[in-house]
Design a protein around this motif. Structure first.
Motif, mmCIF file in Angstrom:
data_model
loop_
_atom_site.group_PDB
_atom_site.id
_atom_site.type_symbol
_atom_site.label_atom_id
_atom_site.label_comp_id
_atom_site.label_asym_id
_atom_site.label_seq_id
_atom_site.Cartn_x
_atom_site.Cartn_y
_atom_site.Cartn_z
ATOM 1 N N THR A 215 -19.660 -6.296 -3.845
ATOM 2 C CA THR A 215 -19.641 -5.213 -4.941
ATOM 3 C C THR A 215 -18.041 -5.192 -5.315
ATOM 4 O OG1 THR A 215 -21.496 -3.745 -4.439
ATOM 5 C CG2 THR A 215 -19.782 -2.756 -5.672
ATOM 6 N N VAL A 216 -17.152 -5.231 -4.198
ATOM 7 C CA VAL A 216 -15.810 -5.078 -4.528
ATOM 8 C C VAL A 216 -15.212 -6.316 -4.972
ATOM 9 C CG1 VAL A 216 -13.450 -5.184 -3.236
ATOM 10 C CG2 VAL A 216 -15.480 -3.979 -2.409
ATOM 11 N N LEU A 217 -15.925 -7.676 -4.828
ATOM 12 C CA LEU A 217 -15.557 -8.916 -5.432
ATOM 13 C C LEU A 217 -15.871 -8.727 -6.978
ATOM 14 C CD1 LEU A 217 -16.608 -11.717 -2.743
ATOM 15 C CD2 LEU A 217 -14.171 -10.972 -3.631
ATOM 16 N N GLN A 218 -17.135 -8.315 -7.257
ATOM 17 C CA GLN A 218 -17.609 -7.990 -8.561
ATOM 18 C C GLN A 218 -16.832 -7.437 -9.373
ATOM 19 O OE1 GLN A 218 -21.880 -7.320 -8.916
ATOM 20 N NE2 GLN A 218 -21.844 -7.095 -11.091
ATOM 21 N N ASN A 219 -16.492 -6.171 -9.113
ATOM 22 C CA ASN A 219 -15.868 -5.211 -9.750
ATOM 23 C C ASN A 219 -14.477 -5.267 -9.658
ATOM 24 O OD1 ASN A 219 -18.179 -3.860 -10.299
ATOM 25 N ND2 ASN A 219 -18.165 -2.243 -8.793
ATOM 26 N N ALA A 220 -13.895 -5.986 -8.532
ATOM 27 C CA ALA A 220 -12.533 -6.122 -8.503
ATOM 28 C C ALA A 220 -11.386 -5.228 -8.729
ATOM 29 C CB ALA A 220 -12.025 -7.367 -9.487
ATOM 30 N N PRO A 221 -11.807 -3.982 -8.073
ATOM 31 C CA PRO A 221 -10.619 -2.977 -8.155
ATOM 32 C C PRO A 221 -9.241 -3.334 -7.879
ATOM 33 C CG PRO A 221 -11.967 -2.769 -6.234
ATOM 34 C CD PRO A 221 -12.696 -3.930 -6.915
ATOM 35 N N ALA A 222 -8.264 -2.770 -8.589
ATOM 36 C CA ALA A 222 -6.989 -2.910 -8.253
ATOM 37 C C ALA A 222 -6.621 -2.599 -6.767
ATOM 38 C CB ALA A 222 -5.978 -2.199 -9.010
ATOM 39 N N LEU A 223 -5.890 -3.231 -5.912
ATOM 40 C CA LEU A 223 -5.633 -2.973 -4.553
ATOM 41 C C LEU A 223 -4.328 -2.859 -4.202
ATOM 42 C CD1 LEU A 223 -7.783 -4.065 -1.380
ATOM 43 C CD2 LEU A 223 -5.293 -3.918 -1.389
ATOM 44 N N VAL A 224 -4.052 -1.649 -3.521
ATOM 45 C CA VAL A 224 -2.591 -1.503 -2.982
ATOM 46 C C VAL A 224 -2.631 -1.313 -1.568
ATOM 47 C CG1 VAL A 224 -2.178 0.673 -3.298
ATOM 48 C CG2 VAL A 224 -0.204 -0.606 -3.401
ATOM 49 N N VAL A 225 -1.583 -2.061 -0.892
ATOM 50 C CA VAL A 225 -1.558 -1.961 0.468
ATOM 51 C C VAL A 225 -0.133 -0.864 0.615
ATOM 52 C CG1 VAL A 225 -0.807 -3.179 2.848
ATOM 53 C CG2 VAL A 225 -2.441 -4.027 1.039
ATOM 54 N N ALA A 226 -0.395 0.153 1.243
ATOM 55 C CA ALA A 226 0.496 1.248 1.343
ATOM 56 C C ALA A 226 1.184 1.072 2.627
ATOM 57 C CB ALA A 226 -0.093 2.569 0.987
ATOM 58 N N CYS A 227 2.187 0.463 2.981
ATOM 59 C CA CYS A 227 2.858 0.501 4.047
ATOM 60 C C CYS A 227 3.565 1.586 4.450
ATOM 61 C CB CYS A 227 3.922 -0.736 4.295
ATOM 62 S SG CYS A 227 3.068 -2.267 3.657
ATOM 63 N N ASN A 228 2.728 2.552 5.343
ATOM 64 C CA ASN A 228 3.117 3.766 5.472
ATOM 65 C C ASN A 228 4.354 4.077 6.668
ATOM 66 O OD1 ASN A 228 3.218 6.732 5.032
ATOM 67 N ND2 ASN A 228 1.224 7.172 6.376
ATOM 68 N N LYS A 229 4.658 5.349 6.774
ATOM 69 C CA LYS A 229 5.652 5.609 7.928
ATOM 70 C C LYS A 229 6.821 4.922 7.901
ATOM 71 C CE LYS A 229 1.644 6.791 10.878
ATOM 72 N NZ LYS A 229 0.865 6.871 12.147
ATOM 73 N N GLN A 230 7.295 4.688 6.763
ATOM 74 C CA GLN A 230 8.655 3.924 6.627
ATOM 75 C C GLN A 230 9.816 4.956 7.034
ATOM 76 O OE1 GLN A 230 9.469 0.549 5.740
ATOM 77 N NE2 GLN A 230 6.986 0.221 5.736
ATOM 78 N N ASP A 231 9.916 6.199 7.333
ATOM 79 C CA ASP A 231 10.517 6.947 7.749
ATOM 80 C C ASP A 231 11.094 6.676 9.259
ATOM 81 O OD1 ASP A 231 7.866 7.958 7.918
ATOM 82 O OD2 ASP A 231 9.021 9.516 9.424
ATOM 83 N N VAL A 232 10.193 5.801 10.047
ATOM 84 C CA VAL A 232 10.393 5.570 11.618
ATOM 85 C C VAL A 232 11.110 4.325 11.387
ATOM 86 C CG1 VAL A 232 9.421 5.159 13.712
ATOM 87 C CG2 VAL A 232 8.421 6.724 12.107
ATOM 88 N N THR A 233 12.362 4.094 12.290
ATOM 89 C CA THR A 233 13.204 2.928 12.465
ATOM 90 C C THR A 233 12.270 1.785 12.640
ATOM 91 O OG1 THR A 233 14.966 4.460 13.253
ATOM 92 C CG2 THR A 233 15.305 2.217 13.442
ATOM 93 N N MET A 234 11.319 1.875 13.674
ATOM 94 C CA MET A 234 10.883 0.633 14.076
ATOM 95 C C MET A 234 9.667 0.124 13.077
ATOM 96 S SD MET A 234 12.065 -0.025 16.716
ATOM 97 C CE MET A 234 10.893 -1.105 17.743
#
Length: 259
Positions: free
Chosen positions: A154-173
């Protein structure tokens, strides 16, 4: 099926215009083709516009629920591991009349796929949230879940836009979005090789179709997918913690773009 349904009408038109100039008949048939094409285009667009959900996916503790709350209220709140879905209307800041439905799905391994199954057909877009601090430790689990999302029929057929949200960027590591993308591509490529060598695909069809990710004979990268994939860095907590604002301008811009 549509073409089959048109055949009797075309034959009737030909009989009706049998004695007329062939050029006139050609023009009329060409107009008919244009009309049918427009109808099909409107049908496809209508299906897309009916998909108003933006799914928040990711492993446990990636920060999905806090991100969900921050997007809706702007305020910090203490969260706990979700065991069910939460949904709310999110209005795009630069256009109050434009909105999508944000749906925060549980990240627990025993729940995440059944909730994805429930909501995937309504997805206009997917926000896949990654814990940038724990990423090196969790990379295999992250890639495994993302792989299951990306090979879903279903995901392949509908091809929704996808964002990978790289969270917790406030942490130094925290790892950068670029490094996370490179590592995920590497892990997904490994998964693709091992899974495509199996006798059946994950859905048990035995065809191996959905299990083939990207282009055969080439190392996997996200540009090979039918949907557009982007990576953004964000922090649902924010650099000032509970008292400050979240840092997710790039994510909000992405949501405004896909809404």
């Amino acid at each position: 099926a549509m073409a089959g349904g048109l055949e009797p009408h075309l034959e009737a038109l030909q009989r009706e215009l049998g004695g007329h100039d062939p050029a006139v008949l050609s023009v009329l048939l060409a107009l008919l083709v244009v009309v049918v094409t427009l109808l099909i285009w409107r049908f496809v667009q209508g299906r897309r516009s009916s998909r108003k959900a933006v799914l928040l996916l990711g492993l446990c503790d990636a920060g999905k629920t806090l991100l969900f709350a921050r997007l809706l209220t702007g305020k910090y709140r203490d969260t706990q591991t979700s065991i069910t879905d939460s949904s709310a209307v999110y209005r795009v800041s630069n256009d109050k009349s434009t909105s999508v439905t944000l749906i925060d799905l549980p990240g627990h391994e025993s729940l995440r796929l059944q909730f994805l199954e429930r909501f995937k057909a309504a997805a206009r877009a997917i926000v896949f949230v990654v814990d940038s601090v724990a990423f090196q430790r969790e990379v295999k689990d992250v890639a495994e879940f993302l792989y299951q999302v990306l090979i879903d029929s279903t995901v392949l057929q509908n091809a929704p836009a996808l964002v990978v949200a790289c969270n917790k960027q406030d942490v130094t590591m925290a790892k950068s979005a670029k490094l996370i993308q490179q590592q995920l591509e590497k892990e997904l490529n490994t998964l693709r090789v091992t899974r495509s060598a199996a006798p059946t695909s994950l859905d048990g069809s035995g065809t191996g179709g959905p299990a083939q990710l990207g282009k055969k004979g080439k190392d996997f990268d996200f540009s090979q997918l039918p949907m557009k994939v982007e990576f953004v860095e964000c922090s649902a907590r924010g650099s000032k913690g509970e008292e400050g604002d979240a840092d997710f301008e790039d994510l909000k811009k992405w949501l405004a773009k896909i809404a």
